[in-house]
Design a protein around this motif. Structure first.
Motif, PDB file in Angstrom:
ATOM      1  N   GLY B   9       0.831  -1.188   0.000  1.00  0.00           N
ATOM      2  CA  GLY B   9       0.000   0.000   0.000  1.00  0.00           C
ATOM      3  C   GLY B   9       0.877   1.253   0.000  1.00  0.00           C
ATOM      4  O   GLY B   9       2.005   1.218  -0.497  1.00  0.00           O
ATOM      5  N   PRO B  10       0.427   2.388   0.560  1.00  0.00           N
ATOM      6  CA  PRO B  10      -0.816   2.485   1.332  1.00  0.00           C
ATOM      7  C   PRO B  10      -2.063   2.579   0.454  1.00  0.00           C
ATOM      8  O   PRO B  10      -1.991   3.042  -0.672  1.00  0.00           O
ATOM      9  CB  PRO B  10      -0.618   3.776   2.131  1.00  0.00           C
ATOM     10  N   PHE B  11      -3.145   2.101   1.017  1.00  0.00           N
ATOM     11  CA  PHE B  11      -4.453   2.280   0.423  1.00  0.00           C
ATOM     12  C   PHE B  11      -5.089   3.483   1.132  1.00  0.00           C
ATOM     13  O   PHE B  11      -5.313   3.426   2.339  1.00  0.00           O
ATOM     14  CB  PHE B  11      -5.334   1.034   0.628  1.00  0.00           C
ATOM     15  N   ASN B  12      -5.304   4.539   0.388  1.00  0.00           N
ATOM     16  CA  ASN B  12      -5.936   5.732   0.952  1.00  0.00           C
ATOM     17  C   ASN B  12      -7.379   5.780   0.488  1.00  0.00           C
ATOM     18  O   ASN B  12      -7.636   5.918  -0.708  1.00  0.00           O
ATOM     19  CB  ASN B  12      -5.199   6.989   0.509  1.00  0.00           C
ATOM     20  N   VAL B  13      -8.320   5.645   1.415  1.00  0.00           N
ATOM     21  CA  VAL B  13      -9.729   5.592   1.045  1.00  0.00           C
ATOM     22  C   VAL B  13     -10.533   6.541   1.911  1.00  0.00           C
ATOM     23  O   VAL B  13     -10.178   6.793   3.064  1.00  0.00           O
ATOM     24  CB  VAL B  13     -10.292   4.154   1.181  1.00  0.00           C
TER      25      VAL B  13
END
Lengths: 114, 108
Positions: B9-13
């Motif tokens: 990631g990062p997964f930014n949601v």
């Protein structure tokens, strides 16, 4: 209920000094015990595991050692620390010989070798 | 090939979004699977076990695909408090192998 205690929480030690980290588990018998290390920004690396008193398996060659003097006590030691020994050390337990048993971690010891 | 692999990631949601993580493992004899959550500078904590038939715990759903050797974690209706690193863990020969984790950041 089962609890796991690990100490100290943080430690700063000079290169070449000895190390002793202790972990105890309460509320269960004959647990599998583990020492993991997590270096900054990296995954957990299994260092040692034990399925019983006096039984230690080492996963990686290193200057660390582990001992299990009592059923619910697990100790991580070093005679002379290296800079590369810095990291987050985690003790954990699981139900012995269980097929589908998750790990339960202590709060960890953050070791900085200077 | 690593024993357990995850996208770091990062997964930014945004809050309320649905997000999914995958994790692949190399040993077809692996016996059990878990997802752990790790907050910054804290110990990992068990989030959920992963069962062959798939399992759900509130907003979290875990799936196992033995044929393709991967597990997944789906988080619905993301909360700010879901921000953490999610570790995939595989039990092989009575040893738990951890992935390096996928970082999730949920923003307002």
């Amino acid at each position: 209920s089962q609890t796991i205690h690990q100490w100290p929480a943080t430690l700063v030690q000079p290169v070449g000094s000895p190390l002793s980290l202790e972990c105890t588990v309460e509320g269960t018998s004959n647990p599998n015990l583990y020492w993991y290390r997590q270096a900054a920004g990296r995954g957990l690396q299994l260092l040692f595991y034990s399925v019983g008193i006096g039984q230690i398996s080492s996963e990686v060659p290193q200057n660390l050692s582990a001992s299990r003097p009592q059923d619910r006590q697990f100790i991580l030691s070093s005679k002379k620390l290296l800079l590369s020994d810095s990291g987050f050390y985690l003790c954990a337990w699981s139900v012995g010989a269980a097929y589908n048993s998750p790990l339960h971690f202590g709060n960890g010891t953050r070791l900085t070798v200077t | 090939r690593k024993e357990v692999e995850q996208d770091p990631g990062p997964f930014n949601v945004p809050e309320g979004a649905t997000v999914a993580f995958n994790c692949t493992y190399s040993n077809s004899a692996s016996q059990s699977f878990f997802w752990y959550r790790q907050d910054c500078r804290k110990e990992p904590k068990l989030l959920m076990s992963v069962y062959s038939s798939g399992n759900e715990d509130g907003r979290f759903t875990a799936q196992l695909n033995r044929a393709s050797q991967y597990i997944s974690l789906l988080i619905r209706d993301s909360k700010l408090s879901d921000s953490a690193t999610y570790l995939c863990v595989v039990n092989t020969d009575d040893k738990l192998i951890f992935g390096t984790g996928t970082r999730l950041q949920v923003f307002p």
